[in-house]
Structures are given as structure tokens and as C-alpha cells.
Design a protein around this motif. Sequence first.
Motif, PDB file in Angstrom:
ATOM      1  N   ALA A 166      28.642  35.850  41.452  1.00  0.00           N
ATOM      2  CA  ALA A 166      29.628  35.835  40.475  1.00  0.00           C
ATOM      3  C   ALA A 166      30.503  37.030  40.416  1.00  0.00           C
ATOM      4  CB  ALA A 166      28.574  35.700  39.266  1.00  0.00           C
ATOM      5  N   ASP A 167      30.706  37.623  39.341  1.00  0.00           N
ATOM      6  CA  ASP A 167      31.379  38.972  39.333  1.00  0.00           C
ATOM      7  C   ASP A 167      30.570  40.051  39.955  1.00  0.00           C
ATOM      8  OD1 ASP A 167      33.412  38.079  37.755  1.00  0.00           O
ATOM      9  OD2 ASP A 167      32.788  38.657  35.845  1.00  0.00           O
ATOM     10  N   ALA A 168      29.234  40.214  40.413  1.00  0.00           N
ATOM     11  CA  ALA A 168      28.817  41.435  40.787  1.00  0.00           C
ATOM     12  C   ALA A 168      29.346  41.470  42.210  1.00  0.00           C
ATOM     13  CB  ALA A 168      27.423  41.089  40.878  1.00  0.00           C
ATOM     14  N   PHE A 169      29.685  42.874  42.609  1.00  0.00           N
ATOM     15  CA  PHE A 169      30.087  43.167  43.826  1.00  0.00           C
ATOM     16  C   PHE A 169      31.507  42.621  44.040  1.00  0.00           C
ATOM     17  CE2 PHE A 169      25.624  42.607  44.359  1.00  0.00           C
ATOM     18  CZ  PHE A 169      25.115  43.772  44.902  1.00  0.00           C
ATOM     19  N   GLY A 170      32.157  42.352  43.007  1.00  0.00           N
ATOM     20  CA  GLY A 170      33.792  42.106  42.995  1.00  0.00           C
ATOM     21  C   GLY A 170      34.672  43.366  43.233  1.00  0.00           C
ATOM     22  N   ALA A 171      36.010  43.112  43.509  1.00  0.00           N
ATOM     23  CA  ALA A 171      36.805  44.064  43.503  1.00  0.00           C
ATOM     24  C   ALA A 171      38.080  43.561  43.101  1.00  0.00           C
ATOM     25  CB  ALA A 171      36.940  44.712  45.026  1.00  0.00           C
ATOM     26  N   PHE A 172      38.820  44.366  42.482  1.00  0.00           N
ATOM     27  CA  PHE A 172      40.581  44.060  42.187  1.00  0.00           C
ATOM     28  C   PHE A 172      41.096  43.932  43.542  1.00  0.00           C
ATOM     29  CE2 PHE A 172      39.912  45.573  37.573  1.00  0.00           C
ATOM     30  CZ  PHE A 172      39.990  44.433  37.257  1.00  0.00           C
ATOM     31  N   GLY A 173      42.376  43.485  43.544  1.00  0.00           N
ATOM     32  CA  GLY A 173      43.087  43.380  44.783  1.00  0.00           C
ATOM     33  C   GLY A 173      43.158  41.979  45.333  1.00  0.00           C
ATOM     34  N   ALA A 174      44.476  41.504  45.586  1.00  0.00           N
ATOM     35  CA  ALA A 174      44.454  40.324  46.411  1.00  0.00           C
ATOM     36  C   ALA A 174      44.144  40.403  47.510  1.00  0.00           C
ATOM     37  CB  ALA A 174      45.953  40.016  46.325  1.00  0.00           C
ATOM     38  N   LEU A 175      43.602  39.304  48.436  1.00  0.00           N
ATOM     39  CA  LEU A 175      42.969  39.289  49.657  1.00  0.00           C
ATOM     40  C   LEU A 175      44.283  39.163  50.664  1.00  0.00           C
ATOM     41  CD1 LEU A 175      39.788  36.992  49.267  1.00  0.00           C
ATOM     42  CD2 LEU A 175      40.053  39.492  49.838  1.00  0.00           C
ATOM     43  N   SER A 176      44.224  39.822  51.815  1.00  0.00           N
ATOM     44  CA  SER A 176      45.296  39.778  52.670  1.00  0.00           C
ATOM     45  C   SER A 176      44.907  39.144  53.945  1.00  0.00           C
ATOM     46  CB  SER A 176      45.871  41.066  52.846  1.00  0.00           C
ATOM     47  OG  SER A 176      46.096  41.667  51.814  1.00  0.00           O
ATOM     48  N   GLN A 192      37.726  51.976  45.803  1.00  0.00           N
ATOM     49  CA  GLN A 192      38.074  52.140  44.471  1.00  0.00           C
ATOM     50  C   GLN A 192      38.664  51.078  43.535  1.00  0.00           C
ATOM     51  OE1 GLN A 192      38.082  54.681  42.865  1.00  0.00           O
ATOM     52  NE2 GLN A 192      39.746  54.738  41.220  1.00  0.00           N
ATOM     53  N   ASP A 193      38.968  49.817  44.287  1.00  0.00           N
ATOM     54  CA  ASP A 193      39.366  48.684  43.578  1.00  0.00           C
ATOM     55  C   ASP A 193      38.012  48.049  43.082  1.00  0.00           C
ATOM     56  OD1 ASP A 193      42.068  48.757  43.647  1.00  0.00           O
ATOM     57  OD2 ASP A 193      41.979  47.486  45.739  1.00  0.00           O
ATOM     58  N   ALA A 194      36.859  48.125  43.810  1.00  0.00           N
ATOM     59  CA  ALA A 194      35.468  47.672  43.362  1.00  0.00           C
ATOM     60  C   ALA A 194      34.944  48.548  42.324  1.00  0.00           C
ATOM     61  CB  ALA A 194      34.427  47.694  44.653  1.00  0.00           C
ATOM     62  N   ARG A 195      35.373  49.779  42.147  1.00  0.00           N
ATOM     63  CA  ARG A 195      34.764  50.816  41.414  1.00  0.00           C
ATOM     64  C   ARG A 195      35.519  50.500  39.871  1.00  0.00           C
ATOM     65  NH1 ARG A 195      35.971  55.208  43.964  1.00  0.00           N
ATOM     66  NH2 ARG A 195      33.897  55.587  44.972  1.00  0.00           N
ATOM     67  N   VAL A 196      36.864  50.526  39.996  1.00  0.00           N
ATOM     68  CA  VAL A 196      37.616  50.108  38.678  1.00  0.00           C
ATOM     69  C   VAL A 196      37.091  48.798  38.118  1.00  0.00           C
ATOM     70  CG1 VAL A 196      39.813  49.564  37.891  1.00  0.00           C
ATOM     71  CG2 VAL A 196      39.560  51.482  39.583  1.00  0.00           C
ATOM     72  N   TYR A 197      36.754  47.772  39.065  1.00  0.00           N
ATOM     73  CA  TYR A 197      36.419  46.448  38.384  1.00  0.00           C
ATOM     74  C   TYR A 197      35.081  46.568  38.023  1.00  0.00           C
ATOM     75  CZ  TYR A 197      35.287  41.708  38.113  1.00  0.00           C
ATOM     76  OH  TYR A 197      34.884  40.464  37.569  1.00  0.00           O
ATOM     77  N   TYR A 198      34.058  47.268  38.554  1.00  0.00           N
ATOM     78  CA  TYR A 198      32.825  47.501  38.158  1.00  0.00           C
ATOM     79  C   TYR A 198      32.541  48.079  36.764  1.00  0.00           C
ATOM     80  CZ  TYR A 198      27.942  48.643  36.901  1.00  0.00           C
ATOM     81  OH  TYR A 198      27.088  48.585  36.432  1.00  0.00           O
ATOM     82  N   ALA A 199      33.382  49.344  36.647  1.00  0.00           N
ATOM     83  CA  ALA A 199      33.302  50.090  35.676  1.00  0.00           C
ATOM     84  C   ALA A 199      33.917  49.318  34.246  1.00  0.00           C
ATOM     85  CB  ALA A 199      34.230  51.523  35.843  1.00  0.00           C
ATOM     86  N   ASN A 200      35.003  48.718  34.550  1.00  0.00           N
ATOM     87  CA  ASN A 200      35.684  47.988  33.313  1.00  0.00           C
ATOM     88  C   ASN A 200      35.261  46.877  32.893  1.00  0.00           C
ATOM     89  OD1 ASN A 200      38.230  50.077  32.615  1.00  0.00           O
ATOM     90  ND2 ASN A 200      38.249  50.152  34.763  1.00  0.00           N
ATOM     91  N   ILE A 201      34.651  46.091  33.818  1.00  0.00           N
ATOM     92  CA  ILE A 201      34.359  44.577  33.600  1.00  0.00           C
ATOM     93  C   ILE A 201      32.897  44.611  33.614  1.00  0.00           C
ATOM     94  CG2 ILE A 201      34.366  42.353  34.625  1.00  0.00           C
ATOM     95  CD1 ILE A 201      37.071  43.568  34.086  1.00  0.00           C
ATOM     96  N   VAL A 202      31.861  45.129  34.334  1.00  0.00           N
ATOM     97  CA  VAL A 202      30.618  45.193  33.962  1.00  0.00           C
ATOM     98  C   VAL A 202      30.014  46.448  33.765  1.00  0.00           C
ATOM     99  CG1 VAL A 202      28.663  44.291  35.379  1.00  0.00           C
ATOM    100  CG2 VAL A 202      30.695  43.683  36.255  1.00  0.00           C
TER     101      VAL A 202
END
Length: 410
Positions: A166-176, A192-202
Motif C-alpha cells: 500500500a502506501d508504506a515504503f512509497g516515494a514521490f517521483g515518476a518512474l523512469s 529524499q522523495d521517500a522521506r517527503v512522502y513518509y513525513a507528509n502522508i504517513v
Amino acid sequence: MNKLQSIAPDIFGVGESDRRLALFENLFPLENGVSYNAWLIADEKTALIDTADASVAGPFFAKLEAALNGRGLDYLVVSHAEPDHGALIAEVCRRWPGVKLVGSKKALELVGQFFTLQLEDCCMEVKEGDELRLGRRSLRFIMAPMVHWPEVMFTLVQGEGILFAADAFGAFGALSGNLFSDEMDYEALCLQDARVYYANIVGKFGPQVLAALKKLDGAAPVMICPLHGPVLRGEDIALMTEKYSRWAAYRPEEAGVVLAYASMYGHTEAAVARLAALLAEKGLRGLRIYDVSKTHYSQIIAEVFRCSHLVLASPTYNMHLHNAMDALVRDMAALNVQNRDVAVIGNGSWAPAAHTLLCKALAEDMKNMRLLGEPLLIRSAMKPAQETELEALAETLAASVRALLTSLAG
Ligand code: FEO
């Protein structure tokens, strides 16, 4: 079929990235888009693990049709009903009328809230530890309530260590192109994208995240598939499990100082810059200064999760905090930020209040936020006579960081 990417035999990626989205949840600025991951397991029965955001409906359905290769869809596992993953549930039900929706009681309730569907005939409620046999593969469901929303559950492919998280271990950023974390420098490119995602979403739900992590003890996943960002594999599983256990316990990743300031005419900024220079003279490294009017608070929140020490500085504005600093401090409280050492600088020309308001917010709205030294009060502009006061604050901060470094080394 050969156009699809797969993570294991007969498990196909059917999600898609959105590089155009400017604000995730219409709130958080995205530099590089976001991916909405979803997976189709083609066994004797077919099971779709989640749908995607409405913005990627076209490629999602094209991939899903290709993955099914003319077969029907037997199950749709709803890990998380939030519309960035669940927006296409009704359309899936319309295209494959016999599909069974598999989810927690709360997930099925939420699907009923978002859509007008005849759910009685197509729902399969699952509970902790329930299994669903697809043929060669079997899925086990692990409830993970409040790893963002209350209905969330993980799904483990039995015997293969593939975890849909689910949302756990997720990260912002498109896949390339690369789906797996070990096909890129994950730590450099995505942490850093995973940290921003975790901090703000979870980030608000640390105790629930710890409870979910505990349930994974012994599961030893070899592949973690989040709903956003790369699939974790190899050493990145240990890296991110360690980060999650820190973030969820509100323990900093490192001993270091983040300085966040609001400044209307540059006087508060000047004091912060001087303090940072003093800290550098005292040997502190990796200092980061952020202007809260320029850097969105969601980015600064991630830095707050990373670092042990903070400096918050704000002018008084309408006898309150500067609005941008107020947004940061309120968000820190809302996300349950705790266990940090903080120095405070306030400025006020005619009715200074910022220093006391910052101290009050730290003491009353957050837990275990330790105030370092005396708050520094600037009246309009810092004067040379206050250099001694600033020097004392710098020494208190530096000593506290050094003490933490020593305790970590021990
Ligand atoms: Fe990615 Fe909570 O949704």
C-alpha cells in the motif's frame, strides 16, 4: 504482452506515472511527478492489486487489458481506497462485471462511499491472516490500519516474499523505466522523495506504522511493492526498513541542525545566517537553512524528520507568527513531530510575540520538544550587543549536537 513490465513470472505492472501533476492531494508540490503502481497476477485466477488515479486511466486500462490477454478478471484487491489508487474501481467493475472486490471491512465501506455500486454481490471481506488461493500462488492479507487510512492492508504472495505494501515504503517521483530500486542509486535518487512522502502522508501515524512493521517480523520480504515509487529489492529493503523504524518512532536519522526562518525584510534572516556561521565555526557540518516563504513546508517537514536539532525563527506578524512559519509549526504538530531539540529566535518591532508563540507551540502542541537555551528576542534588527547572546545560543546548540554525536558513537 511483451510490452508489459513484470516483477515476477506472471505478475505484471499495470500502473503508470503522472509527470504533469503539480500538487499531490492538491497540496504538496511535486518536482518530478508521481507514480501510481498497480499489479496484475495472472494465475489460474487473475487478481488485480489496486487500480490507479483517474489521471492515468488510459494507460492503466491498456496495460490491464494486455496483461489479461483476453481473460476475465476474478479479483480486485483493494489495499487502500484513497482515490489515487481506487479511482478506477467502478470502471473495473463495469468492464469485468464478475470481479470480486477483496478488502478489509473498512475498505469495502469506503468503496461504497466513493461509488454507487451493488457491492453485496461482488465483495469479499478479508481479515488478518486470511488467504486467497489463485492457483499456483496464494495471497495472505495483513491488516495495516492507519498506514495512512484505516482500511489499509498489505498483501503477501506466500512463499515468494513479494509484499504489496500500500502506501508504506512509497516515494514521490515518476518512474523512469526502471521498476526496481536496485536498478538505480535509490539512496541518492529516491530517499529524499521517500522521506517527503513518509513525513507528509504517513508521518502522523507513527505508532500504527510500527505496529504494521512488527507484523512483518519473520515475513522477510524479498520484494516490497509500494503504491508509489520503485519496488524495493536487495539492500534497499534493509535501508528503508531502518528508515521507517526511525521515522515511525520519531527518532532522527542523524545528529544535525536544520534552520527554518521567516523573514519580512531580511533582519530575522540575517540573525539566522549569523547563527549558522557560528555553528559552522564550532565544527558543525551539514547545516541546512530554509526560508519558509520559499521552500514549501512539506519539504521542511521531511528535514525535521531527518535531523535531531532545529532552529525556528520568525518575525511577529499581526501579533502572531509570520503566516509561513505558522503553517510549518502547525503542520509539525499535526504530524506528531516529537523528540527534537529546538532553538528559537523571535523578532518584533512594536509588540514582539513570535518567540513566546514558538515556545508555546513547542511546549503545548508537540511532545518532547526540548527548548535549547533562551529564546533570542530581536527588536527589529539584531544589534552588535546581542552577539554574545547569539554566541551563547550557538554554543548551547553545538554542545547538544556534539553530545548526541558522542552518544551515537558510543
Ligand atoms: Fe497513495 Fe494514501 O494514497
